[in-house]
Design a protein around this motif. Structure first.
Motif, short mmCIF file in Angstrom:
data_model
loop_
_atom_site.label_atom_id
_atom_site.label_comp_id
_atom_site.label_asym_id
_atom_site.label_seq_id
_atom_site.Cartn_x
_atom_site.Cartn_y
_atom_site.Cartn_z
N GLN A 1 -31.41 -30.69 -1.80
CA GLN A 1 -31.38 -29.62 -0.79
C GLN A 1 -30.52 -28.45 -1.27
OE1 GLN A 1 -29.30 -31.80 2.54
NE2 GLN A 1 -27.91 -30.08 2.36
N GLY B 1 -30.15 -26.77 3.40
CA GLY B 1 -30.30 -27.83 4.40
C GLY B 1 -31.77 -28.18 4.52
N ILE B 2 -32.02 -29.47 4.71
CA ILE B 2 -33.41 -29.95 4.68
C ILE B 2 -34.24 -29.31 5.79
CG2 ILE B 2 -34.85 -32.02 4.98
CD1 ILE B 2 -32.62 -33.58 3.49
N LEU B 3 -33.70 -29.23 6.99
CA LEU B 3 -34.50 -28.69 8.10
C LEU B 3 -34.78 -27.20 7.92
CD1 LEU B 3 -33.19 -30.52 11.31
CD2 LEU B 3 -35.19 -31.04 9.90
N ALA B 4 -33.81 -26.45 7.41
CA ALA B 4 -34.04 -25.02 7.17
C ALA B 4 -35.12 -24.82 6.11
CB ALA B 4 -32.73 -24.35 6.74
N LEU C 1 -40.07 -34.73 3.67
CA LEU C 1 -40.33 -34.57 5.10
C LEU C 1 -41.69 -33.91 5.34
CD1 LEU C 1 -39.35 -34.71 7.97
CD2 LEU C 1 -37.89 -32.73 7.53
N SER D 1 -38.76 -40.65 9.03
CA SER D 1 -37.84 -39.54 9.20
C SER D 1 -37.96 -39.01 10.61
CB SER D 1 -38.15 -38.43 8.20
OG SER D 1 -37.17 -37.42 8.28
N PHE D 2 -37.17 -37.99 10.87
CA PHE D 2 -37.30 -37.23 12.10
C PHE D 2 -38.33 -36.14 11.83
CE2 PHE D 2 -35.99 -33.44 14.52
CZ PHE D 2 -36.09 -33.94 15.80
N ASP E 1 -28.54 -32.39 8.16
CA ASP E 1 -29.05 -32.08 9.49
C ASP E 1 -29.06 -33.31 10.39
OD1 ASP E 1 -29.85 -29.30 9.04
OD2 ASP E 1 -31.29 -30.18 7.63
N THR F 1 -30.07 -35.37 13.60
CA THR F 1 -31.27 -35.32 14.45
C THR F 1 -31.16 -36.23 15.67
OG1 THR F 1 -32.25 -37.03 13.04
CG2 THR F 1 -32.79 -34.75 12.53
N VAL G 1 -31.51 -36.33 8.86
CA VAL G 1 -32.82 -36.39 8.21
C VAL G 1 -32.77 -37.42 7.08
CG1 VAL G 1 -34.51 -35.08 6.88
CG2 VAL G 1 -33.38 -34.01 8.81
#
Lengths: 364, 128
Positions: free
Chosen positions: A32, A35-38, A228, A313-314, B37, B39, B62
């Motif tokens: 990363q 950040g993974i979500l970004a 993801l 994962s989420f 992150d 969650t 995550v």
């Protein structure tokens, strides 16, 4: 970081961006940056770059049936149009997956094959062992850098630099002039979004990386986001949903198998089809934000153990936990309630088709 | 890495802010950054009682799941309900809005087992 890990041509670029580096398949890879979500969001809404230079690439020449290549992969390749790509698998005699791969038909009798990083050496040995003696085989993995540009704006970003790429249809490729190099670009990817994979001379790959990052809509993304993104579209990852000890039929790659031709593992698969499969790969969605993890057990509604999670994962798209896993065939029924977790903690979920994100820009 | 001077810390990277016989608990900036992150946060229930170093919550990111241990013994007075819908508050504000729970402290002498901000800073230097 171990000194023995291999480094891609972009390693210094990653460290200068403060990427978090992890070991992956023997390589030091960025997991990363911001950040993974970004990075996930960047890919779904704009466009992201992925360093995929660790993957293996082979070139073979000759008639695919005559040299034995056709027999090595499960998918039909003899009928492939020139400049098209096809996904498939290489099996052992038991029908387990040695690797999953993409075959590119460069010319009528010239083939380019892209394989996973951790399996490159094993694949090269297996292929060479079974090719007709004297067949031209080149492992160009360490000469070939690879950048994936993925996201709804990928075409807009790349076409000014590589005019003509806008004409590429899904799962086709061609050669284009890009930053003074004549290179192979395919319209393929692993994210569920519109995107291209660029095969670039190893030592020049940093120039391409830098140039693409100049665009205001482009940011780098690491293996965390990639994992993801692929999970949300239900793509298998070698070592998780696919491995040597798991039948390709259990992994559900049926549509990439051509039973009309001969290939390694076919006899075992036919026997398995006849006797019935013990397990099957399912998708499932948690009823909460809790994430399944690889190695979690899967339980039936009556809490009997029926399988194991292979990826989880989420899901930012669904705002719930999502997963893939193997369960006993008779249990793998859509909409059925299950649990995932361990003896201590069982989290409710529901079996779904193996795709969690359907409205991507993949075929735009 | 930000460390708040008047908080106390554990080796598992929890912090506790003690005000009289009450403590507010969260995870450190280092912990949130390592987890990435976040969650999901599994919160304890009000009135639950925990011994020092007992697991009392867990967070999922995550990448991984991680247990959270109570820095001191006590009884839960309040949990941060905002984390149910916005677990990312821990990433954004590990020492303030991302607090996890408030407990009524059972034994103030347990602070002897915790690190001061200076100790924790040295501890981080030793592990990073």
């Amino acid at each position: 970081m171990q000194a023995t890990l291999q480094k891609t041509p972009l390693y210094d670029n990653h460290t200068s961006l403060d990427a978090r580096i992890v070991e992956f398949g023997g390589w030091a890879m960025p997991v990363q940056y911001d950040g993974i979500l970004a990075e996930y969001k960047q890919t779904r809404t704009h466009t992201a770059l992925f360093d995929i230079s660790h993957m293996g690439e082979f070139i073979m020449e000759g008639d695919c049936v005559e040299i034995g290549l056709d027999r090595l992969v499960t998918s039909a390749i003899a009928d492939m149009p020139i400049k098209s790509c096809r996904y498939g698998a290489m099996l052992n005699e038991q029908g387990g997956v040695l690797d999953d791969l993409i075959v590119f038909r460069i010319e009528k009798e010239k083939w380019f094959i892209v394989v996973n990083a951790s399996t490159t050496e094993k694949d090269a040995q297996h292929i060479q062992k079974h090719l007709k003696p004297g067949t031209t085989f080149q492992d160009v993995s360490l000469k070939t850098g690879k950048i994936d540009i993925q996201g709804p704006l990928a075409r807009e970003v790349l076409s000014p630099l590589a005019p003509g790429i806008e004409k590429l249809n899904f799962y086709t490729f061609d050669h284009f002039d890009l930053l003074g190099q004549h290179v192979l670009i395919s319209r393929t990817g692993y994210t569920g979004e519109l995107g291209y994979e660029i095969y670039f001379p190893w030592e020049h790959t940093p120039e391409l990386w830098q140039k693409l990052l100049e665009h205001k809509h482009v940011k780098p993304a690491g293996l965390g986001a990639r994992d993801l993104l692929r999970l949300e579209v239900g793509y298998s990852l070698y070592g998780h949903e696919l491995d040597e000890n798991t039948s390709v039929l259990e992994s559900g790659l049926n549509r990439f198998i051509d039973f009309k031709k001969n290939f390694f593992g076919k006899e075992s698969l036919l026997k398995q089809k006849e006797s019935g499969l013990k397990r099957k790969l399912i998708g499932f969605i948690a009823d909460s934000r809790r994430s399944p993890r690889q190695g979690h057990k899967i339980y039936s509604e009556s809490q009997d153990e029926i399988g194991e999670v292979t990826s989880g994962s989420f899901s930012p798209h669904l705002q719930k936990g999502i997963g893939l896993g193997f369960v006993l065939t008779e249990e793998g029924i859509r909409d059925k309630k299950i649990f995932f977790g361990n003896d201590k903690n069982k989290i409710p979920a529901i079996i779904t088709p193996k795709i969690f994100y359907k409205n991507g820009s993949l075929k735009d | 890495m930000e460390i708040i001077d008047h908080y106390l810390y554990t080796k598992e990277h929890e912090w506790i802010n003690i005000e009289e016989n009450q403590g507010t608990i969260g995870i450190s900036e280092y912990a949130q950054s390592s987890l990435g992150d976040i969650t999901f946060v599994e919160l304890p229930a009000a009135d639950d009682e925990f011994d020092q170093a007992a697991q009392f919550a867990s967070v999922e990111s995550v990448k991984a799941a991680s247990d959270i241990y109570s820095p001191m013994s006590g009884k839960i007075i309040e949990v941060n309900e905002d984390l149910v819908e916005e677990p990312e508050l821990i990433n954004k504000s590990a020492y303030e809005n991302g607090w996890i729970a408030k407990i009524k402290l059972a034994d103030l002498s347990e602070t002897e087992d915790l690190m001061t901000a200076d100790d924790y800073r040295k501890f981080l230097e030793s592990i990073v």
